[in-house]
Design an enzyme around this catalytic site. Structure first.
Site, PDB file in Angstrom:
ATOM      1  CG  LEU A  45      85.324  10.487  16.702  1.00 51.57           C
ATOM      2  CD1 LEU A  45      86.712  10.010  17.112  1.00 51.57           C
ATOM      3  CD2 LEU A  45      84.550   9.349  16.045  1.00 51.57           C
ATOM      4  N   GLY A  46      82.661  13.207  19.483  1.00 54.42           N
ATOM      5  CA  GLY A  46      82.011  13.511  20.759  1.00 54.42           C
ATOM      6  C   GLY A  46      82.619  14.743  21.389  1.00 54.42           C
ATOM      7  CB  ALA A  47      81.664  17.591  22.815  1.00 52.22           C
ATOM      8  CG  ASN A  98      86.681  15.414  30.816  1.00 54.60           C
ATOM      9  OD1 ASN A  98      85.635  15.465  31.459  1.00 54.60           O
ATOM     10  ND2 ASN A  98      87.690  14.662  31.156  1.00 54.60           N
ATOM     11  N   GLY A  99      85.743  19.602  28.515  1.00 51.27           N
ATOM     12  CA  GLY A  99      86.317  20.832  27.999  1.00 51.27           C
ATOM     13  C   GLY A  99      86.877  20.737  26.600  1.00 51.27           C
ATOM     14  N   GLY A 100      86.628  19.644  25.894  1.00 55.58           N
ATOM     15  CA  GLY A 100      87.179  19.489  24.551  1.00 55.58           C
ATOM     16  C   GLY A 100      86.234  18.806  23.595  1.00 55.58           C
ATOM     17  CB  VAL A 101      85.319  19.197  20.185  1.00 55.11           C
ATOM     18  CG1 VAL A 101      84.430  18.484  19.168  1.00 55.11           C
ATOM     19  CG2 VAL A 101      84.559  20.343  20.822  1.00 55.11           C
ATOM     20  CE  LYS A 148      89.408  15.948  25.697  1.00 55.34           C
ATOM     21  NZ  LYS A 148      89.301  15.200  26.947  1.00 55.34           N
ATOM     22  CG  ASP A 161      87.194  12.156  34.376  1.00 55.91           C
ATOM     23  OD1 ASP A 161      86.172  12.001  35.078  1.00 55.91           O
ATOM     24  OD2 ASP A 161      87.213  12.869  33.361  1.00 55.91           O
TER      25      ASP A 161
END
Length: 393
Positions: free
Chosen positions: A74-76, A78-81, A97, A190
């Site tokens: 879905l996306g990447a 903030n340090g995660g996928v 996530k 954020d």
């Protein structure tokens, strides 16, 4: 706005009496949860949807890595996928996530403990949480899947997001931030378009808020890319509060309204390209900057000027006038709302209560806007959605 009378929430324990993701005494938990939910001002549709989510959540049980099947990425950030996944035991579709962290077991356990607060974050304006666990060097945070994705993805397809749509977004963000502050004493930390999720039922929800101080500290190095949404007081390292979230919301609204990150501000030529007409009185007064030798010629949107280095950008946010909406294109109410969010002194910036009664919000609340229809036609989704097989409409 008149207060809605709380509607009774009906939650039934899971047939097998199973606890909510590893917590004990499901019946007691449900009673406490029911009481908390009845304090929220929910309309009938919101109540039914929250009921459906929580009833399904009871059937999930303890989350384990082996129980998930990957559907798509879905996306990447903030340090995660983030992956769209199927939770095989329940048949639910979730967003998972994955955050890779090289940390000691004690720190890892503290993060998982702190994330448990998310079980208590139940609001129509906050993305639903199924649970968090650790496996093979990665922390997994499992959330409700929002089939419209994030507003930064929607913005890429839309080019610009209309003012009426942004009115509904503003209401949801203010209500989400108010819920986090009043019910949980936490701030988001954020707020930006990629952390505002939408779905084809027309729901708008916040995700990725700073509930775990330890996770924020552990991921400190990956937060460089999000600093462009940070308030001047936060960038200067001084004390900051929920007022900082309001700045981030204001900056995000300008970005979505004009179609590009608004710092540096667009010049007259770019505004004309954006809106197809001459927009007077709002051109950037900053003269073109010479390009630093060896820096690539990438740019934000249609801006032909050389890109800013991160230190230039942060310096601009702290020392230059805040961005504003071009006056010829947007209503006076919307312009004033954004201006009140982007006052550099946090003590003078509007707070959540003031924003909730602002003329722009009152007008947006009264307007009949088919958010779901707009979203579906913009990104090519079918309507209505069933993000999970249990979604109540």
């Amino acid at each position: 706005m008149p207060k809605k009378k709380p509607t009774p929430i009906q939650l039934n324990p899971a047939p097998d009496g199973s606890a909510v993701n590893g917590t004990s005494s499901a019946e007691t938990n449900l009673e406490a949860l029911q009481k908390k939910l009845e304090e929220l001002e929910l309309d009938e549709q919101q109540r039914k949807r929250l009921e459906a989510f929580l009833t399904q959540k009871q059937k999930v049980g303890e989350l384990k890595d082996d129980d998930f099947e990957k559907i798509s990425e879905l996306g990447a950030g903030n340090g995660g996928v983030v992956f769209k996944v199927s939770h095989k035991p329940s048949g639910l579709v979730m967003a998972r996530k994955l955050i890779h962290l090289e940390i000691k077991p004690a720190i890892r356990n503290q993060i998982i403990r702190e994330l448990q607060v998310l079980h208590e974050c139940n609001s129509p304006y906050i993305v639903g949480f199924y649970g968090a666990f650790y496996s093979d060097g990665e922390i997994s945070i499992c959330m409700e899947h929002m089939d419209g994705g994030s507003l930064d993805q929607v913005l890429k397809k839309a080019g610009r997001i209309p003012e009426q749509i942004l009115g509904k977004v503003s209401i949801a963000v203010i209500k989400g931030l108010t819920y986090l502050r009043e019910k949980h004493k936490i701030m988001h930390r954020d707020v930006k378009p990629s952390n505002i999720l939408v779905n084809s039922r027309g729901e708008i929800k916040l995700c990725d808020f700073g509930v775990s101080g330890q996770l924020i500290d552990s991921m400190a190095n990956s937060f460089v890319g999000t600093r462009s949404y940070m308030s001047p007081e936060r960038l200067q390292g001084t004390h900051y509060s929920v007022q900082s979230d309001i700045w981030s919301m204001g900056l995000s609204l300008v970005e979505m309204a004009v179609g590009r990150y608004p710092i540096p501000p667009p010049d007259a030529k770019e505004l004309e390209l954006m809106f197809g007409c001459q927009v007077e009185g709002d051109a950037a007064e900053t003269p073109p900057r010479p390009r630093t030798p060896g820096r690539p010629l990438s740019s934000y949107g249609m801006d032909s000027r050389p890109p800013m280095a991160i230190f230039e950008l942060l310096d601009y946010i702290v020392n230059e006038p805040p961005p504003k909406l071009p006056s010829a294109v947007f209503s006076l109410e919307f312009q004033d709302f954004v201006n009140k969010c982007l006052i550099k002194n946090p003590a003078e910036r509007a707070d959540l209560k003031q924003l909730m009664v602002h003329a722009f919000i009152k007008r947006s609340d009264a307007e009949e806007v088919d958010f779901a229809g707009w979203l579906c036609s913009t990104i090519g989704l079918n309507q209505p959605s069933t993000p999970t097989h249990a979604a109540g409409v």
